[in-house]
Design a protein around this motif. Structure first.
Motif, short mmCIF file in Angstrom:
data_model
loop_
_atom_site.label_atom_id
_atom_site.label_comp_id
_atom_site.label_asym_id
_atom_site.label_seq_id
_atom_site.Cartn_x
_atom_site.Cartn_y
_atom_site.Cartn_z
N GLN A 117 -41.97 -15.76 -46.03
CA GLN A 117 -42.04 -15.28 -47.49
C GLN A 117 -43.19 -14.18 -47.63
O GLN A 117 -42.94 -13.21 -48.17
CB GLN A 117 -42.18 -16.41 -48.47
CG GLN A 117 -42.35 -16.11 -49.57
CD GLN A 117 -42.45 -17.35 -50.96
OE1 GLN A 117 -43.40 -17.99 -50.44
NE2 GLN A 117 -42.04 -17.21 -52.01
N ALA A 118 -44.38 -14.59 -47.08
CA ALA A 118 -45.68 -13.51 -47.30
C ALA A 118 -45.19 -12.14 -46.61
O ALA A 118 -45.26 -11.27 -46.98
CB ALA A 118 -46.64 -14.13 -46.71
N VAL A 119 -44.58 -12.27 -45.45
CA VAL A 119 -44.08 -10.94 -44.52
C VAL A 119 -43.08 -10.19 -45.36
O VAL A 119 -43.38 -9.16 -45.56
CB VAL A 119 -43.79 -11.50 -43.34
CG1 VAL A 119 -43.16 -10.17 -42.60
CG2 VAL A 119 -44.89 -11.68 -42.30
N ALA A 120 -42.39 -10.98 -46.07
CA ALA A 120 -41.01 -10.33 -46.61
C ALA A 120 -41.55 -9.65 -48.01
O ALA A 120 -41.33 -8.28 -48.25
CB ALA A 120 -39.88 -11.44 -47.04
N LEU A 121 -42.47 -10.23 -48.65
CA LEU A 121 -43.10 -9.73 -49.80
C LEU A 121 -43.95 -8.68 -49.82
O LEU A 121 -44.05 -7.46 -50.33
CB LEU A 121 -43.58 -10.84 -50.73
CG LEU A 121 -42.85 -11.76 -51.21
CD1 LEU A 121 -43.80 -12.93 -51.73
CD2 LEU A 121 -41.89 -11.31 -52.35
N HIS A 122 -44.71 -8.66 -48.58
CA HIS A 122 -45.70 -7.81 -48.31
C HIS A 122 -45.28 -6.46 -47.81
O HIS A 122 -45.44 -5.10 -48.08
CB HIS A 122 -46.90 -8.43 -47.49
CG HIS A 122 -48.00 -7.29 -47.22
ND1 HIS A 122 -48.85 -6.95 -48.12
CD2 HIS A 122 -48.68 -6.63 -46.18
CE1 HIS A 122 -49.91 -6.21 -47.76
NE2 HIS A 122 -49.60 -6.02 -46.51
N TYR A 123 -44.39 -6.67 -46.69
CA TYR A 123 -43.75 -5.43 -46.03
C TYR A 123 -42.48 -4.91 -46.20
O TYR A 123 -42.38 -3.85 -46.25
CB TYR A 123 -43.75 -5.71 -44.33
CG TYR A 123 -45.18 -6.17 -43.91
CD1 TYR A 123 -45.74 -4.89 -43.41
CD2 TYR A 123 -45.48 -7.35 -43.55
CE1 TYR A 123 -47.25 -5.13 -42.84
CE2 TYR A 123 -46.72 -7.37 -42.99
CZ TYR A 123 -47.63 -6.30 -42.60
OH TYR A 123 -48.96 -6.59 -41.92
N LEU A 124 -41.86 -5.86 -46.82
CA LEU A 124 -40.37 -5.32 -47.53
C LEU A 124 -40.30 -4.73 -49.13
O LEU A 124 -39.80 -3.76 -49.27
CB LEU A 124 -39.32 -6.17 -47.04
CG LEU A 124 -39.17 -6.58 -45.75
CD1 LEU A 124 -38.09 -7.76 -45.46
CD2 LEU A 124 -38.74 -5.28 -44.90
N LEU A 125 -41.15 -5.65 -49.71
CA LEU A 125 -41.44 -5.17 -50.96
C LEU A 125 -42.42 -4.46 -51.41
O LEU A 125 -43.03 -4.14 -52.58
CB LEU A 125 -41.16 -6.54 -52.01
CG LEU A 125 -39.88 -7.29 -51.93
CD1 LEU A 125 -39.78 -8.46 -52.86
CD2 LEU A 125 -38.54 -6.50 -51.99
#
Length: 172
Positions: A117-125
């Motif tokens: 979740q943290a990776v998706a929010l940080h790098y994708l969003l």
């Protein structure tokens, strides 16, 4: 007044849906599932739109709902896999994605849910650590630790594919 609410929701949806689907794709690894989950999350936002529209971050509310929907779906998928293991399943032929995408999605799926979740929010969003902390309710230090651990794990999992980690970040 109802038209204004519809217009407000439509504008909100158009401004945020792509990011939410991208986030969910990174979280669950399947575009069709990501689109289905996003659709359900937005349907729930519409049902509660007068309340959700008043929130400081309605997109964060949609992401939180989508995260819970994805978790519920994963529980259902695990039950389905257990049933298939008992009964056997027919072979399914589908078009395959690129090897790089497969490697990144597989690596992301091996991360604990909170790190993914943290990776998706940080790098994708492209959300900051503080924004992720506000969105998830976790302290900023915890988010930093999750990102650090996730990067370390992904580096190990993608050892022969170091470019994919930066490719994921560049696609946002």
């Amino acid at each position: 007044m109802a038209t204004r609410n519809t217009d407000d929701f439509d504008a909100f949806y158009q401004a945020t849906a792509r990011r939410v689907v991208l986030y969910l794709f990174a979280v669950c690894g399947d575009l069709a599932d990501a689109q289905d989950i996003a659709q359900e999350a937005y349907a729930r936002a519409w049902q509660h739109w007068p309340k959700v529209a008043g929130f400081e971050n309605p997109e964060g509310w949609v992401r939180a709902v989508a995260w819970r929907l994805a978790a519920n779906r994963w529980r259902g998928v695990r039950r389905w896999w257990a049933a298939q293991a008992r009964m056997g399943s027919p072979a399914v032929v589908t078009a395959s994605p690129s090897p790089d995408r497969v490697a990144v999605v597989a690596a992301l799926q091996q991360l604990p849910a909170a790190q993914r979740q943290a990776v998706a929010l940080h790098y994708l969003l492209d959300m900051s650590v503080n924004d992720i902390a506000l969105s998830t309710g976790a302290p900023a230090g915890t988010i930093k630790a999750r990102l650090s651990r996730a990067r370390t794990a992904l580096a190990g999992l993608l050892g022969d594919h170091p470019q994919e980690v930066s490719d994921v970040a560049s696609r946002s």
